[in-house]
Enzyme design. Sequence first.
Site, PDB file in Angstrom:
ATOM      1  N   ARG A 185      45.715  57.789  14.305  1.00 52.69           N
ATOM      2  CA  ARG A 185      44.170  57.122  13.883  1.00 52.69           C
ATOM      3  C   ARG A 185      44.756  55.494  13.839  1.00 52.69           C
ATOM      4  O   ARG A 185      43.782  54.820  14.465  1.00 52.69           O
ATOM      5  CB  ARG A 185      43.915  57.741  12.341  1.00 52.69           C
ATOM      6  CG  ARG A 185      43.027  58.809  12.616  1.00 52.69           C
ATOM      7  CD  ARG A 185      43.791  59.999  13.081  1.00 52.69           C
ATOM      8  NE  ARG A 185      43.117  60.949  13.160  1.00 52.69           N
ATOM      9  CZ  ARG A 185      43.171  62.119  12.224  1.00 52.69           C
ATOM     10  NH1 ARG A 185      44.137  62.171  11.379  1.00 52.69           N
ATOM     11  NH2 ARG A 185      42.682  63.310  12.367  1.00 52.69           N
ATOM     12  N   ASP A 199      46.809  63.076  17.957  1.00 54.95           N
ATOM     13  CA  ASP A 199      45.431  63.497  17.302  1.00 54.95           C
ATOM     14  C   ASP A 199      44.439  63.005  18.178  1.00 54.95           C
ATOM     15  O   ASP A 199      44.740  62.568  19.351  1.00 54.95           O
ATOM     16  CB  ASP A 199      45.562  62.950  15.815  1.00 54.95           C
ATOM     17  CG  ASP A 199      44.728  64.012  14.853  1.00 54.95           C
ATOM     18  OD1 ASP A 199      43.483  64.082  15.119  1.00 54.95           O
ATOM     19  OD2 ASP A 199      45.048  64.225  13.884  1.00 54.95           O
ATOM     20  N   HIS A 218      42.503  69.053  17.292  1.00 53.17           N
ATOM     21  CA  HIS A 218      42.970  67.674  17.207  1.00 53.17           C
ATOM     22  C   HIS A 218      43.814  67.227  18.501  1.00 53.17           C
ATOM     23  O   HIS A 218      44.733  66.558  18.387  1.00 53.17           O
ATOM     24  CB  HIS A 218      43.837  67.496  15.993  1.00 53.17           C
ATOM     25  CG  HIS A 218      43.084  67.591  14.654  1.00 53.17           C
ATOM     26  ND1 HIS A 218      42.152  66.442  14.411  1.00 53.17           N
ATOM     27  CD2 HIS A 218      43.104  68.374  13.636  1.00 53.17           C
ATOM     28  CE1 HIS A 218      41.652  66.581  13.365  1.00 53.17           C
ATOM     29  NE2 HIS A 218      42.207  67.868  12.610  1.00 53.17           N
ATOM     30  N   ASP A 268      45.657  72.993  12.083  1.00 48.83           N
ATOM     31  CA  ASP A 268      44.593  72.730  11.331  1.00 48.83           C
ATOM     32  C   ASP A 268      43.185  72.456  12.259  1.00 48.83           C
ATOM     33  O   ASP A 268      43.147  71.947  13.147  1.00 48.83           O
ATOM     34  CB  ASP A 268      44.694  71.739  10.376  1.00 48.83           C
ATOM     35  CG  ASP A 268      45.124  70.179  11.286  1.00 48.83           C
ATOM     36  OD1 ASP A 268      45.696  70.388  11.998  1.00 48.83           O
ATOM     37  OD2 ASP A 268      44.456  69.224  10.588  1.00 48.83           O
ATOM     38  N   GLU A 269      42.174  72.653  11.574  1.00 49.49           N
ATOM     39  CA  GLU A 269      41.007  72.290  11.859  1.00 49.49           C
ATOM     40  C   GLU A 269      40.531  72.716  13.432  1.00 49.49           C
ATOM     41  O   GLU A 269      40.345  71.570  14.084  1.00 49.49           O
ATOM     42  CB  GLU A 269      40.630  70.893  11.633  1.00 49.49           C
ATOM     43  CG  GLU A 269      40.729  70.622  10.043  1.00 49.49           C
ATOM     44  CD  GLU A 269      40.606  69.034   9.529  1.00 49.49           C
ATOM     45  OE1 GLU A 269      39.895  68.915   8.404  1.00 49.49           O
ATOM     46  OE2 GLU A 269      41.162  68.281  10.094  1.00 49.49           O
ATOM     47  N   ASP A 309      46.048  59.206   0.919  1.00 45.44           N
ATOM     48  CA  ASP A 309      45.040  58.499   1.435  1.00 45.44           C
ATOM     49  C   ASP A 309      43.792  58.382   0.498  1.00 45.44           C
ATOM     50  O   ASP A 309      42.656  57.769   0.999  1.00 45.44           O
ATOM     51  CB  ASP A 309      44.398  59.163   3.138  1.00 45.44           C
ATOM     52  CG  ASP A 309      44.220  60.481   2.880  1.00 45.44           C
ATOM     53  OD1 ASP A 309      44.622  61.364   1.962  1.00 45.44           O
ATOM     54  OD2 ASP A 309      43.651  61.161   4.024  1.00 45.44           O
ATOM     55  N   THR A 337      45.771  57.928   8.309  1.00 46.40           N
ATOM     56  CA  THR A 337      45.596  56.518   8.270  1.00 46.40           C
ATOM     57  C   THR A 337      44.127  55.840   8.913  1.00 46.40           C
ATOM     58  O   THR A 337      44.198  55.133   9.324  1.00 46.40           O
ATOM     59  CB  THR A 337      46.579  55.735   9.221  1.00 46.40           C
ATOM     60  OG1 THR A 337      46.781  56.367  10.564  1.00 46.40           O
ATOM     61  CG2 THR A 337      47.922  56.016   8.694  1.00 46.40           C
TER      62      THR A 337
HETATM   63  C1  ACM Z   1      44.804  68.034   7.362  1.00 44.53           C
HETATM   64  O1  ACM Z   1      44.574  67.314   6.660  1.00 44.53           O
HETATM   65  N1  ACM Z   1      43.786  68.165   8.248  1.00 44.53           N
HETATM   66  C2  ACM Z   1      46.084  68.758   7.658  1.00 44.53           C
END
Ligand code: ACM
Length: 747
Positions: free
Chosen positions: A157, A186, A258, A320-321, A414, A463
């Site tokens: 990021r 990412d 990602h 993830d995601e 964060d 970040t």
């Molecule tokens: C995450 O915070 N997507 C692992």
Amino acid sequence: MRFIKIIILLFISVNVFGQGVIPKPVSIELHNGHIDLEKVKFKCSSLFAIGDIYTEDYFGQMSKIEKEFNNTLLINLNANVEMPISLLYNINTKIKSGYKLEIKEERIIISGSERSIFHGIQTLKQLIFQSKGKLQCQTIIDSPAFKWRGMHLDVSRHFFDVEFIKKYIDVLALHKMNTFHWHLTDDQGWRIELKKYPKLTQIGSQRKETMVGKNFDPYKGDGKPYGGFYTQEQIKEVVAYAAERYITVVPEIEMPGHAVAALSAYPQFSCRQQALEPLTKWGVSEDIYCTKDSTFTFLFDVLDEVLALFPSKYIHIGGDEAPKTRWKECAHCQANIKQHNLKDEHELQSYFIGRIDSFLSSKGRQTIGWDEILEGGLAKNAAVMSWRGEQGGIEAASQKHNVVMSPGSHCYFDHYQGDKKSEPLAIGGYTPLKKVYSYNPIPNHLDKKYHKYVMGAQGNVWTEYMENPEHVMYMALPRLCALSEVLWSGVGKSSYDDFTSRLIPHFDLLDTLGYNYSKALFNIEAKTIIVNNQMSISLSTDFPEYEIRYTTNGNEPMADSKLYNAAILIDRDIKLKAKLFKNGEPTGNLFSQDYNYHLAVGKKIVLKDPPNKNYSTGGAQTIINGVVGTLPWSGNEWLGWRAKDMYLSIDLGKEMEVSKIKVSFLQAPESWIHYPAKVVFEDNNNKADHIVSNNYPLVLRDGFFELILNTKTRYIVLSATPLRVIPAGNPGAGENPWLFCSEIIVE
Ligand code: ACM
Ligand code: ZN
């Protein structure tokens, strides 16, 4: 068995007793006497070295001390003995784990394994720094509680150069952390050079621009191209630098989600194969790797190069995601589901991770991934990093898989660490230092027989909103210090007060070493007190040696403003501002809060289901405290529910003329938080129970759900039903959304 003794003779010509080591050592025994550091010059000689390779390393470490402490310690490998105080490195096989540090008038001895001696040096460095001249004689025996003591950094990021990465590693080392999780890829940028696929960095490391602040919708970009990546030489340099500090670098290569930066370079590995560009705003993309064979060939090639650069046992593959939208529409992916007898796309994800896991296993490595890799079945050798709370960790450990705990509630650095009005823009959440310090990596609900699978924990630094190194350090420190103590010293081995009494002098060391850090620990905390249906605000600080001075008219508090000594009654609108003072000097951030009085403030409220424990700061009273949450949201103004109705009744104490009800809900799709599907006022003939006679819907107007009532009532009974799932096109689509409420205004 090998025994190595290296004696460094320290010629000392001298400094005050300080015992502020972080993380706190297991045992410290103080003795009479001290080394007068002002009279002593540290010079060293390898008199007793037995020609061992480690000699250089240790002297290297001492040279570093010299540099960090402005040459107060002089290291000279060829020194002539003047006034010997020997610093004796002793690889002592009798010590099972950890190190022993003995400070005597005539010498300093550190014993333990090579790695442990390095940790002993970190303790010595801190002691020397704090001693201000006189280093007290003492014996310290110390060893770590957890074996994964990690910090993460997202360089996608925002990109940070090698010089900063080394500085980040240095501060991990100073706190005896041993794992650096490097989030290299990412949607917004691919940051690692790969020889076989040059476009990954040529195309994938560059984005057109970056979103300004939180201008998601309508979107606003800064118009400035942004990019950066690490060459393989630089990666090797970082890995070696970390290894010298006994820190393992665990690379993360995100898949199957990602992956937009990678797919921008090589769209053939996406399902739709259309042109993509690295994203310029934050969130989750529906474009993920396709599960066709050619993707695996590509990813195995990528991993081959990654494995050659990173010797770590664990390789993080993200997981993830990953929305399943594209897979549902893709002929290749659907054919895979059929061919491998999979039930659905979740099992397809499990199949995907399983293939990667087998590949890594065949290379002698071990997969680690975010907790979504549990969905559809956990791959055979995979370890899990639990981030969406602790549940993933509990499940994986119960299946006898290794686990690293990193729940958002305690380990996401964060999040805000203080009142957001005086903090830089952050992603959301509220994770103050005290909360990090209170963390126990062993989940309460984990059966004792599985505790051994919890390797430790990790602080994550995403970040999106951190554009430069100073901001990264500000978010990481001092939360990293707190987490290091949880992980090294172990839970319950010290108290928060004891920790902060060591942390404040430790700030001087961070200053000397040039690290930026937050002083949000000096925040003034406000609590609501309810007596006789009236609300007051009590203010407190963790540092009783400071005075709290305040105003209620919105003016800046000064040294002669009213001294806080009793809770402040909220019976009208007030603009409260408060600040800490010591000897007339202000410290820490300004506390500032407007309270808007209304009929429900301070009244009795009963919730049918409590909010999720991660979003329950202040309890039920938070939603009738006269404070409407503001954007960007932070966790302390809102209560959050997931997959549950918010169902409550407020007792106004007596029948009152009520003209209007206004409810403040949060709409923050990037954080999976959505407005409710419906909100209703239940007119139950003024009974406290939930027997419904009539339902009146509240309608959304100017950011509030509102109902014009114009009636007499004693009870306000409300229910808010969340959307069943997050709608397509949003981050987390298909998952349960969060429902966040900040205030129920009754006028
Ligand atoms: C995450 O915070 N997507 C692992
Ligand atoms: Zn596909």
